[in-house]
Design an enzyme around this catalytic site. Structure first.
Site, PDB file in Angstrom:
ATOM      1  N   TYR A   1     -90.202  45.221 -26.115  1.00  0.00           N
ATOM      2  CA  TYR A   1     -89.699  46.035 -25.249  1.00  0.00           C
ATOM      3  C   TYR A   1     -88.332  46.372 -25.426  1.00  0.00           C
ATOM      4  O   TYR A   1     -87.407  45.700 -25.429  1.00  0.00           O
ATOM      5  CB  TYR A   1     -90.032  45.872 -23.658  1.00  0.00           C
ATOM      6  CG  TYR A   1     -89.853  46.897 -22.750  1.00  0.00           C
ATOM      7  CD1 TYR A   1     -90.707  47.978 -22.971  1.00  0.00           C
ATOM      8  CD2 TYR A   1     -88.608  46.888 -21.923  1.00  0.00           C
ATOM      9  CE1 TYR A   1     -90.310  49.297 -21.926  1.00  0.00           C
ATOM     10  CE2 TYR A   1     -88.215  48.257 -21.069  1.00  0.00           C
ATOM     11  CZ  TYR A   1     -89.142  49.337 -21.127  1.00  0.00           C
ATOM     12  OH  TYR A   1     -88.754  50.243 -20.425  1.00  0.00           O
TER      13      TYR A   1
ATOM     14  N   ASP B   1     -81.477  43.965 -30.186  1.00  0.00           N
ATOM     15  CA  ASP B   1     -81.501  44.297 -28.861  1.00  0.00           C
ATOM     16  C   ASP B   1     -80.753  43.409 -27.831  1.00  0.00           C
ATOM     17  O   ASP B   1     -81.410  42.476 -27.633  1.00  0.00           O
ATOM     18  CB  ASP B   1     -82.811  44.843 -28.279  1.00  0.00           C
ATOM     19  CG  ASP B   1     -82.981  45.300 -27.041  1.00  0.00           C
ATOM     20  OD1 ASP B   1     -82.036  45.111 -26.039  1.00  0.00           O
ATOM     21  OD2 ASP B   1     -83.911  45.948 -26.783  1.00  0.00           O
TER      22      ASP B   1
ATOM     23  N   LYS C   1     -77.914  46.647 -18.728  1.00  0.00           N
ATOM     24  CA  LYS C   1     -77.695  45.706 -17.736  1.00  0.00           C
ATOM     25  C   LYS C   1     -76.632  45.167 -17.353  1.00  0.00           C
ATOM     26  O   LYS C   1     -75.750  46.004 -16.551  1.00  0.00           O
ATOM     27  CB  LYS C   1     -78.684  44.505 -18.194  1.00  0.00           C
ATOM     28  CG  LYS C   1     -80.240  44.986 -18.781  1.00  0.00           C
ATOM     29  CD  LYS C   1     -81.293  44.765 -17.779  1.00  0.00           C
ATOM     30  CE  LYS C   1     -82.631  45.202 -18.215  1.00  0.00           C
ATOM     31  NZ  LYS C   1     -83.615  45.344 -17.441  1.00  0.00           N
TER      32      LYS C   1
HETATM   33  C1  LIG Z   1     -84.970  44.151 -24.056  1.00  0.00           C
HETATM   34  C2  LIG Z   1     -84.770  45.214 -23.418  1.00  0.00           C
HETATM   35  N1  LIG Z   1     -84.724  46.392 -23.950  1.00  0.00           N
HETATM   36  C3  LIG Z   1     -84.416  47.654 -23.556  1.00  0.00           C
HETATM   37  C4  LIG Z   1     -84.601  47.827 -22.280  1.00  0.00           C
HETATM   38  C5  LIG Z   1     -84.429  49.207 -21.429  1.00  0.00           C
HETATM   39  O1  LIG Z   1     -83.597  49.253 -20.631  1.00  0.00           O
HETATM   40  P1  LIG Z   1     -83.254  50.209 -19.420  1.00  0.00           P
HETATM   41  O2  LIG Z   1     -84.252  49.714 -18.593  1.00  0.00           O
HETATM   42  O3  LIG Z   1     -82.060  50.323 -19.133  1.00  0.00           O
HETATM   43  O4  LIG Z   1     -83.572  51.492 -20.196  1.00  0.00           O
HETATM   44  C6  LIG Z   1     -85.057  46.547 -21.601  1.00  0.00           C
HETATM   45  C7  LIG Z   1     -85.247  46.715 -20.070  1.00  0.00           C
HETATM   46  O5  LIG Z   1     -85.573  45.905 -19.374  1.00  0.00           O
HETATM   47  C8  LIG Z   1     -85.062  45.313 -22.163  1.00  0.00           C
HETATM   48  O6  LIG Z   1     -85.648  44.267 -21.272  1.00  0.00           O
END
Ligand SMILES: Cc1ncc(COP(=O)(O)O)c(C=O)c1O
Length: 440
Positions: free
Chosen positions: A153, A252, A279
């Site tokens: 994700y 990521d 985050k």
């Molecule tokens: C690994 C990862 N990448 C990207 C995101 C997306 O971030 P956002 O919810 O701030 O758009 C998340 C969200 O939980 C995530 O866990």
């Protein structure tokens, strides 16, 4: 666990009438009453306030918070240093339509911590961060496709919302997964432009990347795979395969940056081309950032004229978020990470002892201060391994833990500790899970 879902949900309803009323009111004006990630049957709790490691719901109950706002709250709720930094910024103005300086301080702090990040830009969410990183990779390489891992994700824009949770009957062969759009309304091109890789399989990753190398702009990769931390040899192989094939690697770190000063890439000893953040770097406010090699990030430098690239956003680098994030990072010293990660290790070790003693097919999987509780036995390394997990059991355990005063993410995956906790909170959760498994 013997309690049925029906009896647990009945007790849940009886103990949360105000949350129920709040949810019904919300449903009249918001589809589903709350954002999707908050909903679980029969309805989510509405929280009144948070303090340190505790949340208080509108029915007056107290919970120890092991969800920590989707892992973003690493210092706990209402940390005095974060409150002071916010207050100081508020007194100077909330949003001034110009740089205020605090964004440079946060960027300097992040570049100091993460060796591969020479330059970075702020945005408002992790989703925006991966959107811009992927766009930069496409522009820099001149190639159209991206590769991502099955089950990975990376936010909710079309390019990365492919094969996030594909139904197994549509997912294709394990070593050459199909690209399956994750949401209605996505551009059909998103799946056509995605190459899907399996976790934990160097040979398949090498074959797929080599096969598509001339059309691949980048691989986007979360080395902790949700919370299924990948083998270091596999993570390093992904870096080597992308390097050899001249495909950019985006790591990521939107969640992973909470595992240590230099993030996941430091702990796995890899140097990505670009990195995405979110985050914890906003101290609880909406935030994202992406950064990396100066030659790639330089495409966004239009001070000497147009480069053909652009990134902006009304609230990007919002002063209050920047101030809260800077105050948070300043508390995240190596000693603080050592204490927090030590708590995470203690929790997972004790939980796994408990599950072994009880011969329950449940396991705790953790990395630093992150942990998931999977209702499944055997080795878990890929998205398809997780398909074996018993989601009904996870729901029952989630509801039972609320009764014992512990708030985890629904599904029990992607939980996180905060620095407002100590051993008593960790041991309390282990005891609560023991009691939940015994009595219910
Ligand atoms: C690994 C990862 N990448 C990207 C995101 C997306 O971030 P956002 O919810 O701030 O758009 C998340 C969200 O939980 C995530 O866990």
């Amino acid at each position: 666990m013997h309690d049925s879902i029906a009896s647990l949900e009945e007790r849940y309803r009886a103990s949360s009438p105000r949350s129920r009323a709040a949810f019904e009111r919300a449903c009249a004006v918001m589809p589903g009453g709350a954002k999707g990630a908050y909903f679980h049957p029969p309805y989510p709790l509405t929280m009144a306030r948070g303090e340190g490691c505790a949340l208080y719901d509108v029915d007056g109950r107290r919970f120890v918070d092991f969800a920590n706002h989707h892992t973003a709250q690493i210092l706990g709720h209402r940390h005095p240093a974060v409150l002071a930094a916010i207050q100081e910024q508020l007194e100077r103005g909330i949003a001034l339509g110009a740089p205020v300086g605090v964004e440079t301080e946060l960027a300097e702090e992040m570049c100091r911590r993460v060796a591969s990040v020479e330059k970075l830009r702020f945005c408002n969410s992790g989703t925006e961060a991966t959107l811009h990183a992927v766009r930069l990779a496409r522009g820099f390489s001149g190639r159209p496709k991206i590769a991502k891992f099955e089950g990975g994700y990376h936010g909710s824009h079309d390019a990365v919302e492919v094969s996030v949770s594909p139904p197994l009957d549509r997912a294709g062969p394990e070593t050459a997964p199909h690209a399956v759009p994750n949401a209605g309304g996505m551009s059909p091109h998103a799946a056509e432009e995605a190459v899907i890789l399996p976790y934990d399989d160097e040979a398949a990753v090498e074959r797929l990347i080599t096969q598509h190398r001339h059309e691949l702009a980048c691989v986007i990769f979360d080395p902790k795979a949700g919370i299924l931390p990948q083998r270091p040899a596999f993570v390093q192989a992904v870096r080597e395969i992308t390097r050899t094939n001249e495909v950019l690697l985006i790591v990521d770190e939107i969640v992973g940056f909470r595992v240590g000063t230099g993030g996941l890439q430091e702990s796995y000893d890899i140097t990505p081309d670009l990195t995405t953040f979110g985050k914890i770097i906003g101290g609880g406010f909406p935030v994202g950032a992406f950064g990396g090699r100066a030659d790639i990030m330089g495409l966004l430098d239009t001070t000497r004229g147009s480069t053909g690239f652009f990134q902006s956003g009304t609230f990007s680098a919002h002063p209050v978020a920047m101030a809260a994030g800077l105050a948070t990072l300043r508390h995240l010293t190596p000693e603080a990470f050592a204490r927090l990660n030590g708590l995470g290790e203690r929790l997972c070790a004790r939980l796994n002892d408990l599950f072994a003693r009880r011969q329950t097919p449940v396991q705790a999987v953790g990395l630093g201060s992150l942990f998931s509780i999977h209702c499944a036995s055997g080795r878990l390394a890929t998205y398809r391994d997780l398909a074996r997990a018993d989601s009904a059991m996870a729901h029952r355990l989630f509801l039972a833990l609320l009764e014992h005063g512990y708030f985890l993410s629904h599904g029990l995956v992607m939980n996180a500790l905060s620095l407002a906790m100590d051993e008593t909170h960790v041991d309390g959760l282990v005891e609560a899970i023991d009691r939940a498994l015994a009595s219910s």
